[in-house]
Design an enzyme around this catalytic site. Sequence first.
Site, PDB file in Angstrom:
ATOM      1  N   GLY A 259      -6.231  -0.128  -3.601  1.00 42.68           N
ATOM      2  CA  GLY A 259      -6.246   1.226  -3.042  1.00 42.68           C
ATOM      3  C   GLY A 259      -4.830   1.756  -3.044  1.00 42.68           C
ATOM      4  O   GLY A 259      -4.014   1.374  -3.878  1.00 42.68           O
ATOM      5  N   CYS A 262      -1.102   5.040  -5.261  1.00 47.11           N
ATOM      6  CA  CYS A 262      -0.647   4.977  -6.654  1.00 47.11           C
ATOM      7  C   CYS A 262      -1.694   4.472  -7.639  1.00 47.11           C
ATOM      8  O   CYS A 262      -2.077   5.204  -8.551  1.00 47.11           O
ATOM      9  CB  CYS A 262       0.612   4.124  -6.737  1.00 47.11           C
TER      10      CYS A 262
HETATM   11  N1  LIG Z   1       4.299   5.717  -2.560  1.00 46.31           N
HETATM   12  C1  LIG Z   1       4.669   4.844  -3.466  1.00 46.31           C
HETATM   13  O1  LIG Z   1       4.608   3.628  -3.248  1.00 46.31           O
HETATM   14  C2  LIG Z   1       5.175   5.282  -4.806  1.00 46.31           C
HETATM   15  C3  LIG Z   1       5.829   4.365  -5.639  1.00 46.31           C
HETATM   16  C4  LIG Z   1       6.298   4.787  -6.872  1.00 46.31           C
HETATM   17  C5  LIG Z   1       6.092   6.090  -7.283  1.00 46.31           C
HETATM   18  N2  LIG Z   1       5.440   6.953  -6.462  1.00 46.31           N
HETATM   19  C6  LIG Z   1       5.273   8.347  -6.927  1.00 46.31           C
HETATM   20  O2  LIG Z   1       6.250   9.156  -6.285  1.00 46.31           O
HETATM   21  C7  LIG Z   1       5.708  10.455  -6.008  1.00 46.31           C
HETATM   22  C8  LIG Z   1       5.794  10.736  -4.518  1.00 46.31           C
HETATM   23  O3  LIG Z   1       4.967   9.808  -3.839  1.00 46.31           O
HETATM   24  P1  LIG Z   1       5.029   9.606  -2.254  1.00 46.31           P
HETATM   25  O4  LIG Z   1       4.138   8.476  -1.922  1.00 46.31           O
HETATM   26  O5  LIG Z   1       6.448   9.604  -1.838  1.00 46.31           O
HETATM   27  O6  LIG Z   1       4.351  10.986  -1.789  1.00 46.31           O
HETATM   28  P2  LIG Z   1       4.295  11.602  -0.322  1.00 46.31           P
HETATM   29  O7  LIG Z   1       3.039  12.382  -0.275  1.00 46.31           O
HETATM   30  O8  LIG Z   1       4.561  10.548   0.685  1.00 46.31           O
HETATM   31  O9  LIG Z   1       5.550  12.618  -0.298  1.00 46.31           O
HETATM   32  C9  LIG Z   1       5.657  13.753  -1.073  1.00 46.31           C
HETATM   33  C10 LIG Z   1       6.431  14.788  -0.274  1.00 46.31           C
HETATM   34  O10 LIG Z   1       6.760  15.892  -1.121  1.00 46.31           O
HETATM   35  C11 LIG Z   1       6.706  17.079  -0.355  1.00 46.31           C
HETATM   36  N3  LIG Z   1       6.648  18.241  -1.242  1.00 46.31           N
HETATM   37  C12 LIG Z   1       5.596  18.713  -1.972  1.00 46.31           C
HETATM   38  N4  LIG Z   1       5.970  19.772  -2.694  1.00 46.31           N
HETATM   39  C13 LIG Z   1       7.283  19.983  -2.455  1.00 46.31           C
HETATM   40  C14 LIG Z   1       8.235  20.928  -2.922  1.00 46.31           C
HETATM   41  N5  LIG Z   1       7.923  21.866  -3.838  1.00 46.31           N
HETATM   42  N6  LIG Z   1       9.499  20.855  -2.445  1.00 46.31           N
HETATM   43  C15 LIG Z   1       9.841  19.915  -1.546  1.00 46.31           C
HETATM   44  N7  LIG Z   1       8.978  18.993  -1.073  1.00 46.31           N
HETATM   45  C16 LIG Z   1       7.712  19.031  -1.518  1.00 46.31           C
HETATM   46  C17 LIG Z   1       5.489  16.864   0.518  1.00 46.31           C
HETATM   47  O11 LIG Z   1       5.514  17.724   1.642  1.00 46.31           O
HETATM   48  C18 LIG Z   1       5.645  15.373   0.889  1.00 46.31           C
HETATM   49  O12 LIG Z   1       6.359  15.195   2.096  1.00 46.31           O
HETATM   50  C19 LIG Z   1       4.288  10.430  -6.567  1.00 46.31           C
HETATM   51  O13 LIG Z   1       4.324  10.920  -7.881  1.00 46.31           O
HETATM   52  C20 LIG Z   1       3.947   8.962  -6.577  1.00 46.31           C
HETATM   53  O14 LIG Z   1       2.979   8.639  -7.535  1.00 46.31           O
HETATM   54  C21 LIG Z   1       4.999   6.598  -5.232  1.00 46.31           C
END
Ligand SMILES: NC(=O)c1ccc[n+]([C@@H]2O[C@H](COP(=O)([O-])OP(=O)(O)OC[C@H]3O[C@@H](n4cnc5c(N)ncnc54)[C@H](O)[C@@H]3O)[C@@H](O)[C@H]2O)c1
Length: 436
Positions: A259, A262
């Site tokens: 789950g 990602c």
């Molecule tokens: N969570 C993980 O373990 C992980 C690991 C590697 C890669 N990623 C990738 O990284 C990216 C982010 O994931 P996450 O888990 O950090 O997401 P998240 O949902 O925790 O955080 C994303 C943040 O971006 C903000 N946001 C959205 N649009 C915006 C804008 N235009 N300007 C400024 N802020 C904005 C949202 O309000 C939110 O707080 C995704 O593409 C994800 O696939 C995540």
Amino acid sequence: MIGAGYVGLVTGACFAEVGNDVLCVDVDAGRVALLQRGVVPIHEPGLSDMIARNVRAGRLRFTTDVDAAVAHGVLQFIAVGTPADEDGSADMRHVLSAARNIGERMQEFKVIVDKSTVPVGTADRVRDTITAALAERGADIGFSVASNPEFLKEGAAVGDFMRPDRIVIGATDERAITMLRSVYAPFQRNHERLLIMDVRSAELTKYAANAMLATRISFMNELANLADELGADVEHVRQGIGSDPRIGYRFLYPGVGYGGSCFPKDVKALQATAREHGRPSRILAAVEAVNEEQKLRLVEKIVQRLGADLSGRVIALWGLAFKPDTDDMREAPSRAVVGALAERGAAIAAYDPIAMDEARRVLGSVERLRFADSPMAAAQGADALVVVTEWQEFRSPDFGALKRQLRQPLIFDGRNVFDPEHVRAAGLEYFGIGRP
Ligand SMILES: NC(=O)c1ccc[n+]([C@@H]2O[C@H](COP(=O)([O-])OP(=O)(O)OC[C@H]3O[C@@H](n4cnc5c(N)ncnc54)[C@H](O)[C@@H]3O)[C@@H](O)[C@H]2O)c1
């Protein structure tokens, strides 16, 4: 740092930790207000202390002010969410909105770095978006777009970022490569970890990594279900194959499915890309289908033992987060398990060491679901105990005490954390995944 979520906060804090001046911008004003008050809205070991330390040192700040954010840094990391769209493809709205914000405001050369997980071709779309915004203003300002996918694991994110296995940079522009090499230098003192490649390969590398890990999990789940039929123990098989260095032990654990934020969306998005390019992925379609079914494997076993109608039954559930050491409930298998049990009329008493608030938010409306204060309190009077997340604190319970708490001594171990012999010796019935 654009986006102050799991990736943005960890990346921002770690860059500040080694001496950079970091400004994190987020559109979520509530989140920024919390961060400005010193409250870290996510659970990630070591992160709160690191953020506090760097805020105190003046190297890390949070804002909703986009003008200030664009003016702040020559490096603009985009770390916003890329959730699955209705057709499974990655929703690029937030990434492109961040790009537009930069194009509309930048006054000098910038390197825009895609850190979010984004489909191949996104760097081109980011470049086009910025070029269009600059053209609207009649501005002629140079910029470069690079890809720098993130490989951190939730629950170990700070350690992963500070000591990465590899740092993938997709860029061809020497100026961008030099800047990224310099900003990552403190994280690779020991040996070179930078892999520099073309942008498209970097974008694809991130999806390939997650798809490979998801494939290993679904493969093991399918094998576990076969072991159930054959009377073999998949845990022996796991060790038997994991000991082969060509295979290795990691990500070979059968269970209740993968789950999180990602794997599910990235497996879907890579399939969408493959479809769009006339090469539909049969392997990934199977990986996803196996995973969806696996989430309900435990419920199937409960029904086999207790009957299809679970009304009047109480089920204790240990573990709600999609994996240990995080409060992330996105696509957590527990949600499918809770939903299916409730649908069959069961009452559920759930416990999780960290994810309970998040679980209340996403599962609060489920009928007959209550949250217990401790693992033993959840088990009290229950007809069965179901383990969904393998938190450390669940690994070695007092089975004698557990037996006394339960109304019926049944354990459904969705992560194969217990030794079946040990459980049976304590007088409990044991059901695992792929174990006789
Ligand atoms: N969570 C993980 O373990 C992980 C690991 C590697 C890669 N990623 C990738 O990284 C990216 C982010 O994931 P996450 O888990 O950090 O997401 P998240 O949902 O925790 O955080 C994303 C943040 O971006 C903000 N946001 C959205 N649009 C915006 C804008 N235009 N300007 C400024 N802020 C904005 C949202 O309000 C939110 O707080 C995704 O593409 C994800 O696939 C995540």
